[in-house]
Enzyme design. Sequence first.
Site, PDB file in Angstrom:
ATOM      1  CG  ASP A 180      -8.808  -4.846  -2.219  1.00  0.00           C
ATOM      2  OD1 ASP A 180      -8.889  -6.086  -2.293  1.00  0.00           O
ATOM      3  OD2 ASP A 180      -7.832  -4.205  -2.644  1.00  0.00           O
ATOM      4  CB  VAL A 231       3.242   4.168  -1.448  1.00  0.00           C
ATOM      5  CG1 VAL A 231       3.193   4.817  -0.069  1.00  0.00           C
ATOM      6  CG2 VAL A 231       1.841   3.778  -1.880  1.00  0.00           C
ATOM      7  N   GLY A 234       2.409  -0.812  -6.879  1.00  0.00           N
ATOM      8  CA  GLY A 234       1.447  -1.848  -7.201  1.00  0.00           C
ATOM      9  C   GLY A 234       0.849  -1.624  -8.562  1.00  0.00           C
ATOM     10  N   GLY A 235      -0.361  -2.095  -8.752  1.00  0.00           N
ATOM     11  CA  GLY A 235      -0.982  -2.055 -10.061  1.00  0.00           C
ATOM     12  C   GLY A 235      -1.348  -0.673 -10.535  1.00  0.00           C
ATOM     13  CG  MET A 236      -4.282   0.940 -10.005  1.00  0.00           C
ATOM     14  SD  MET A 236      -5.951   1.325  -9.428  1.00  0.00           S
ATOM     15  CE  MET A 236      -5.790   0.973  -7.671  1.00  0.00           C
TER      16      MET A 236
END
Length: 736
Positions: free
Chosen positions: A142, A34, A29-31
């Site tokens: 979130d 996994v 994802g954005g960061m």
Amino acid sequence: MPNPLVQPLRTDDPDRVGPFVLLGRLGGGGMGTVYLARSAGGRVVALKTVHEHLAREPEFRMRFRLEAEAARTIGTLHGATVVDADTQTVVPWLATEYVLGPSLTEAVRAYGPLAEPAVRALGARLAVALAGIHGAGLVHRDLKPSNVLITTDGPRVIDFGIARALGARRLTRSGQTVGTPAYMSPEQATGRDHEPPGDVFALGGVLVFAATGRSPFPGEEAADVLYRIRYGEPGLGAVPKGLLPTVSRCLAKAPEDRPRPEELAEAWGGGAADSEPDGFASLLPGPLLADIGRRAAGPWELRPPRRSARSWPPPPVGPPGGKSPGPSRRRLLLAGGGGLLALGAGGGVWAAVRSGDGERPRSAQPSRAPGMAPAPLWTYRGGAEATVVAVSEGVVVVAVGDEEEQRSVIGLDAGTGAVRWRQREHVVLAPAGAGLVARTQREYPLDNTLLSLSPRTGELRSFRGALGKLTVQDNDLVAVDEGAVYVSGQAKGRSRAIAAYTTGSGTRKWAAEVRAPDAVKSAVVTGGLLVCGMTHDVAAFGRDDGTVRWRRTVDDSLGGIDLHPRSVAAGRLHIGGNDVCTVDLTTGKVLWRFGAGPDPYNGGLTYFGVPAVHDGVVYATALVGHTVETQSNNVIALRASDGKLLWQYPLHTMAKTSPPVFFHDGVLFHDTGKVPQPLLAVDLRTHRPPWTFRSGLPDDHRPALDMNEGRTALVLADGRLHVSCGAAVVTVPATR
């Protein structure tokens, strides 16, 4: 069919992270990324990594550390259990259980919206989860369909990457929004504080998606979505009528108009599907259940393609000119399939932990410079003197107050430092009570009694029976165990006695006379014995009947014998005082002594603190000299089998002798008693400090409430060092 769950590892992915071998990629994802990983014992985990350049940003590193702490706090019932984590390395990582289920996003897109009974059960369980999260002093910030995993046991809430402790400082700049636009609350969309009602708003949006397959505030551009959230009405036309009233309340613009999670759980039946034979699973569509079943078998059938084996050359010394080439890096694309552990949208770019060509894959290494202490996880600053007493049930129990007879107790969340409770009554925590027993502070000492303290809630309760009527003017608590408390008190005449009381009924189990004028100063419960330290003697009583098993004179100092559970190991008790003495617990026989006799340690005149035993070595502080000015103090290490001196480390200043030192991950930790530098760490391999910790708090030279204890206290629990320094409590990782 959904996309394959696990993508092959790329050629630049590491073979392992920490103690885990990587099997494949679950998503990104954005960061960051996994991975699916496996421990040496065969446990399969979802392992989340952070890009090194983001980890250099203090704000981002703090956010990831908070995520790990929040995930630990929520635990098995409502999220994914944290298996292991290292938030201090160059590339921080977090390993959680591999949850066998798709995200709500995947489930609805692959198999369609859920039926009303399933949505109702989903809502009830998510409301219970939010109540638990808020009860732990956290807000998620979130909550969205991709952060809800569907399992046969019910939903799991994951990804606390932008969670925040209630009342904690913001980790974003004023006016900056953090979260996923389609599921933000109106207050979050305007950059204001997102408190528990904001999570309820997000829950309403999640349930609309579960029932309809669409967000209540659709839109292509984030700005349009945020405008609709703030000023528009939600799209609820396809929501079943039975859910509409409650969902509408969740999506109210004003936070005060939204229901509490507990109200929602009750409105939706509190998860009544648990009464069905298969519980939550009975409400899920068949194809979704089959998908969950395939995921259960997948990790054990997984044989992901691996990169070709190749030998890794040693790293080059460096090119001409002395500049070392940095590793090559490619920007990662979002991995398909949605990922078992969705990544937060808190800003920044994630990347895999990897190495360039010709470079050995790196496991995470410490990011601190040599000698730099680990950063505090949290700091509590109060208005009065604070003393950490114990850690129990995820709560740090702290005595507070500037006067010994006017102190009380607070409970701090061990993960976040948030105040969980405050005890208004003036009480004193019994030193031997492990934070579970207090005594009242009434004007007349004869009225003071022992009380049971709940570390989870701070509630005080009177003991029953004879124990509840026992006054503490002439009675001292000396030990506790799971079913009994042991009290030393006055007997007939000038003699003293030791008595055992059951904690449940408060009845006295037994009482044994201790010959005058000895008083029991301390005691430890070990095996079937209650071993008591008195003025000069140590005596062992039967734990169940109080019979005297043995008694031995071991020390001629005037202060009495101080015993501690960490002084017991391998059937032996190690005792400090004018020398270090080791006693066989079965017979009471003295096995060896160190420090006195014809060849005294440092020429004699030494007092040894309470010992602690670790890996066959006995450690104690040694105070040498006539006065404070001439003392030359050391931490000494003795071989437990025969008392031979192995090594010593100089302390240079006046040292505390009790409680004994702590150990974790090959490091010894000592409470110095000094507010500016309250903690000493000594590496057990090098016999030198791996780092120096300074509290950052000035010494205001206020006198200590107890001159023997100083103004600091230290408790080690769950890999964290909880240190009180004056009016503050600081928690740091117990790391090398």
